[in-house]
Design a protein around this motif. Structure first.
Motif, short mmCIF file in Angstrom:
data_model
loop_
_atom_site.label_atom_id
_atom_site.label_comp_id
_atom_site.label_asym_id
_atom_site.label_seq_id
_atom_site.Cartn_x
_atom_site.Cartn_y
_atom_site.Cartn_z
N ARG A 5 0.81 -1.49 0.09
CA ARG A 5 0.06 0.33 0.06
C ARG A 5 1.59 1.17 0.11
N TYR A 161 -5.37 7.33 4.30
CA TYR A 161 -4.98 6.41 3.41
C TYR A 161 -3.81 7.05 3.85
N THR A 223 -1.82 -2.04 -7.31
CA THR A 223 -2.52 -2.18 -6.61
C THR A 223 -3.96 -3.07 -6.76
N SER A 226 -8.21 -4.38 -1.58
CA SER A 226 -8.24 -3.86 -0.62
C SER A 226 -7.80 -2.87 -0.49
N ILE A 227 -6.12 -2.61 -1.27
CA ILE A 227 -5.58 -0.65 -1.48
C ILE A 227 -6.48 0.23 -1.98
N ARG A 228 -7.41 -0.55 -2.68
CA ARG A 228 -8.55 0.05 -2.95
C ARG A 228 -9.63 0.81 -2.33
N THR A 230 -9.77 0.95 1.05
CA THR A 230 -9.66 1.76 2.20
C THR A 230 -9.02 2.85 1.86
N TRP A 231 -8.67 3.41 -0.21
CA TRP A 231 -8.23 4.31 -0.38
C TRP A 231 -9.97 5.10 -0.47
#
Length: 277
Positions: A5, A161, A223, A226-228, A230-231
């Motif tokens: 991330r 983030y 990416t 899960s990263i998206r 959180t974003w």
């Protein structure tokens, strides 16, 4: 990098400089009038299309980008047919002069206030901010609630983030300095990124005006979903205290939603205008 991330954060921010280097060589379209705005310490270049509409739409670019990230897209002309629009180059970008440091959010918001005051003529503004520009318009709206009609955030940076280490900020600063020089606006802004995130973390909620947030949910090699998510969750926090809040995630765009999906920006600006008296 600590994890995937954090690596994605750094790579996404660093890429802004190289995207902007391709765009900022282009001139604005003839429909926009160039005006130099004199501050006490330097001059900023603005680009506007004014027909005295009820509201003024003001664009704020992200880290490393001048006004052409907006004006070189067909949607800028579409928007100018709907309402008055104002773009400008922050200090050290494009046709604007260098400004005093530190180039932090507090100073950038203060300079945005000066730019808006030259064109608003007492009108309220609709602010559109991309990436770092989202943090700038957020500070403006909180400091100037009675001058703000509505807000459109385009994949904005957010302290929930973004957590760069000092080493990552240093690397971002060096990458920009090597690409565009030590006095480039993006280079000087990169040096303040950690402090800017700390600053926005102390801000109260947005004023209760209509707000739209556009979030890139596009998954690629660097990416994960899960990263998206959180974003997306970070952007969702912008609804605190806001009665009329619309949050749209798109899998069809990367960070530069206004380039990948200009119609999405236009349609949601029209949505905001339709909500206003």
């Amino acid at each position: 990098m600590k994890n995937a991330r954090t690596k994605m954060i750094f790579m996404a921010l660093a890429s802004l400089f190289f995207v902007s280097s391709c765009k900022k060589k282009n001139d604005p379209k003839p429909a926009f009038t160039e005006t130099k705005i004199s501050l006490t310490t330097h001059k900023l270049a603005s680009f506007s299309a004014i027909k005295n509409s009820k509201y003024l739409v003001v664009f704020e670019s992200g880290l490393g980008n001048d006004h052409t990230v907006w004006s070189n897209n067909a949607f800028a002309s579409q928007i100018s047919s709907i309402t008055d629009i104002l773009m400008y180059d922050r200090a050290g970008y494009g046709k604007s002069e260098n400004g005093p440091g530190p180039r932090n959010i507090d100073r950038l918001r203060s300079e945005l206030e000066n730019v808006i005051d030259k064109f608003s003529n007492g009108r309220k503004v609709i602010l559109i901010g991309h990436s770092l520009g989202g943090m700038i318009i957020r500070d403006y709206a909180i400091k100037n609630p009675f001058k703000t009609a509505a807000l459109l955030f385009v994949d904005p940076s957010h302290e929930f983030y973004n957590h760069p280490t000092q080493a990552e900020e240093d690397a971002l600063y060096e990458a920009s300095k090597n690409a565009s020089g030590a006095n480039f606006g993006g280079t000087l802004e990169a040096r303040e990124f950690i402090e800017d995130l700390q600053y926005t973390g102390t801000l109260p909620s947005l004023p209760d005006v209509p707000v739209v947030v556009l979030t890139s949910m596009k998954v690629d090699a660097s990416t994960s979903s899960s990263i998206r998510q959180t974003w997306y969750n970070a952007h969702e926090l912008l609804k605190n205290g806001v009665t009329d809040f619309t949050h749209i995630g798109t899998t069809n765009s990367g960070h530069f939603i206004m380039i990948d999906e200009p119609g999405l920006v236009v349609n949601n600006l029209k949505l905001l205008i339709s909500k206003l008296p």
